[in-house]
Design a protein around this motif. Structure first.
Motif, PDB file in Angstrom:
ATOM      1  N   GLY A 105      10.957 -24.166 -13.599  1.00  0.00           N
ATOM      2  CA  GLY A 105      10.147 -25.243 -13.519  1.00  0.00           C
ATOM      3  C   GLY A 105      10.332 -26.318 -12.496  1.00  0.00           C
ATOM      4  N   GLY A 106       9.370 -27.409 -13.008  1.00  0.00           N
ATOM      5  CA  GLY A 106       9.594 -28.578 -12.385  1.00  0.00           C
ATOM      6  C   GLY A 106       9.779 -29.859 -13.283  1.00  0.00           C
ATOM      7  N   LEU A 107      10.814 -30.670 -13.151  1.00  0.00           N
ATOM      8  CA  LEU A 107      11.120 -31.732 -14.002  1.00  0.00           C
ATOM      9  C   LEU A 107      10.203 -32.962 -13.286  1.00  0.00           C
ATOM     10  N   GLY A 108      10.011 -33.979 -14.259  1.00  0.00           N
ATOM     11  CA  GLY A 108       9.283 -35.104 -13.570  1.00  0.00           C
ATOM     12  C   GLY A 108       8.238 -35.158 -12.798  1.00  0.00           C
ATOM     13  N   PRO A 109       8.314 -35.967 -11.720  1.00  0.00           N
ATOM     14  CA  PRO A 109       7.224 -35.666 -10.529  1.00  0.00           C
ATOM     15  C   PRO A 109       7.013 -34.518  -9.985  1.00  0.00           C
ATOM     16  N   LEU A 110       7.972 -33.520 -10.123  1.00  0.00           N
ATOM     17  CA  LEU A 110       7.792 -32.151  -9.462  1.00  0.00           C
ATOM     18  C   LEU A 110       6.620 -31.569 -10.035  1.00  0.00           C
ATOM     19  N   GLN A 111       6.517 -31.663 -11.315  1.00  0.00           N
ATOM     20  CA  GLN A 111       5.099 -31.237 -12.131  1.00  0.00           C
ATOM     21  C   GLN A 111       3.952 -31.487 -11.315  1.00  0.00           C
ATOM     22  N   MET A 112       3.910 -32.607 -10.528  1.00  0.00           N
ATOM     23  CA  MET A 112       2.744 -33.048  -9.894  1.00  0.00           C
ATOM     24  C   MET A 112       2.564 -32.652  -8.634  1.00  0.00           C
ATOM     25  N   SER A 113       3.384 -31.575  -8.191  1.00  0.00           N
ATOM     26  CA  SER A 113       3.581 -31.110  -6.635  1.00  0.00           C
ATOM     27  C   SER A 113       3.531 -29.587  -6.813  1.00  0.00           C
ATOM     28  N   GLY A 114       3.417 -28.892  -5.498  1.00  0.00           N
ATOM     29  CA  GLY A 114       3.661 -27.669  -5.535  1.00  0.00           C
ATOM     30  C   GLY A 114       4.923 -27.020  -5.254  1.00  0.00           C
ATOM     31  N   ALA A 115       5.896 -27.654  -5.955  1.00  0.00           N
ATOM     32  CA  ALA A 115       7.294 -27.345  -5.929  1.00  0.00           C
ATOM     33  C   ALA A 115       7.598 -26.788  -7.418  1.00  0.00           C
ATOM     34  N   ALA A 116       8.583 -25.980  -7.499  1.00  0.00           N
ATOM     35  CA  ALA A 116       9.384 -25.600  -8.518  1.00  0.00           C
ATOM     36  C   ALA A 116      10.763 -25.148  -8.583  1.00  0.00           C
ATOM     37  N   GLY A 117      11.437 -25.452  -9.505  1.00  0.00           N
ATOM     38  CA  GLY A 117      13.038 -25.245  -9.337  1.00  0.00           C
ATOM     39  C   GLY A 117      13.530 -24.543 -10.500  1.00  0.00           C
ATOM     40  N   HIS A 118      15.002 -24.140 -10.022  1.00  0.00           N
ATOM     41  CA  HIS A 118      15.770 -23.355 -10.902  1.00  0.00           C
ATOM     42  C   HIS A 118      16.915 -24.396 -11.243  1.00  0.00           C
ATOM     43  N   LEU A 119      16.931 -24.757 -12.611  1.00  0.00           N
ATOM     44  CA  LEU A 119      18.207 -25.394 -13.058  1.00  0.00           C
ATOM     45  C   LEU A 119      19.025 -24.753 -13.964  1.00  0.00           C
ATOM     46  N   ASP A 137      17.992 -26.172  -7.823  1.00  0.00           N
ATOM     47  CA  ASP A 137      17.361 -25.595  -6.586  1.00  0.00           C
ATOM     48  C   ASP A 137      16.186 -25.814  -6.727  1.00  0.00           C
ATOM     49  N   VAL A 138      15.296 -26.560  -5.804  1.00  0.00           N
ATOM     50  CA  VAL A 138      13.682 -26.752  -5.675  1.00  0.00           C
ATOM     51  C   VAL A 138      13.045 -26.193  -4.452  1.00  0.00           C
ATOM     52  N   GLY A 139      11.960 -25.829  -4.584  1.00  0.00           N
ATOM     53  CA  GLY A 139      11.301 -25.189  -3.288  1.00  0.00           C
ATOM     54  C   GLY A 139       9.705 -25.339  -3.401  1.00  0.00           C
ATOM     55  N   GLY A 140       9.201 -25.496  -2.400  1.00  0.00           N
ATOM     56  CA  GLY A 140       7.531 -25.654  -2.319  1.00  0.00           C
ATOM     57  C   GLY A 140       7.471 -26.956  -1.726  1.00  0.00           C
ATOM     58  N   TYR A 141       5.949 -27.350  -2.029  1.00  0.00           N
ATOM     59  CA  TYR A 141       5.512 -28.422  -1.111  1.00  0.00           C
ATOM     60  C   TYR A 141       5.279 -29.635  -1.977  1.00  0.00           C
ATOM     61  N   MET A 142       5.535 -30.772  -1.425  1.00  0.00           N
ATOM     62  CA  MET A 142       5.521 -32.058  -1.890  1.00  0.00           C
ATOM     63  C   MET A 142       5.111 -33.158  -0.799  1.00  0.00           C
ATOM     64  N   LYS A 143       4.066 -33.668  -0.940  1.00  0.00           N
ATOM     65  CA  LYS A 143       3.556 -34.557   0.071  1.00  0.00           C
ATOM     66  C   LYS A 143       4.777 -35.386   0.303  1.00  0.00           C
ATOM     67  N   GLY A 144       5.024 -35.561   1.697  1.00  0.00           N
ATOM     68  CA  GLY A 144       6.061 -36.469   2.120  1.00  0.00           C
ATOM     69  C   GLY A 144       7.369 -35.808   2.383  1.00  0.00           C
TER      70      GLY A 144
END
Length: 174
Positions: A105-119, A137-144
């Motif tokens: 899933g995505g922690l913190g601000p990653l929840q508001m992006s197109g990214a997800a990760g494996h912790l 490990d996080v992958g996907g899209y985040m503005k910037g």
């Protein structure tokens, strides 16, 4: 007492090996490793109780007591919010007592992006001590670009890792 806890946390921080392994616009990996002075079963038991060691400053509710982790496949690393709300931080994809835990899933601000990760946490016991390795490990899209947020994620997860280590070894966190 506060000074002793702060000193212990500082020692825990220096004892861990930490790094941003890779950081690119489309993803990153952060990694931490330390030897904990405790058997793997004790480390795992603490790991699945984030309400005991996670910093309240890195919760949506402002209270680590609102965190829970159901350590079984499909389980939730969740948080209760005031007014009956809730947050699903990550889902459990692997849970093996004394050996490892993996969340998606995505922690913190990653929840508001197109990214997800494996912790993931891997535990390896030898002579009553446990080498704990944490990777995210996080992958996907985040503005910037995700590479811009990697150092901050590394710092926040590093703080949680150090607090877990301190909790396992002393039963306390600052």
């Amino acid at each position: 007492m506060k000074f002793l806890l702060a000193a212990a946390l500082a020692l825990a921080t220096t004892a861990a090996h930490a790094e941003v392994v890779d950081a690119q616009a489309n993803g990153f990996e952060v990694r931490r490793e330390a030897v904990l002075n405790a058997p793997a079963d004790k480390v795992y038991a603490a790991l699945i109780q984030p309400s005991a060691w996670w910093n309240k400053d890195h919760t949506w509710s402002g209270s680590a007591a609102n965190l829970s982790l159901a350590a079984m496949s499909g389980g939730c690393f969740c948080e209760k919010l005031p007014g009956g709300g809730s947050v699903l931080h990550m889902s459990v994809v692997y849970a093996q007592p004394g050996q490892g835990l993996r969340l998606f899933g995505g922690l913190g601000p990653l929840q508001m992006s197109g990214a997800a990760g494996h912790l993931g946490w891997t535990l390896a016991e030898k002579d009553g001590k446990t080498t704990l390795t944490q990777t995210y490990d996080v992958g996907g899209y985040m503005k910037g670009g995700l590479d811009k947020i990697a150092p901050v994620v590394d710092q926040v997860l590093g703080e949680q890792f150090d607090r877990l280590k301190l909790y396992v070894e002393t039963g306390k966190v600052p």
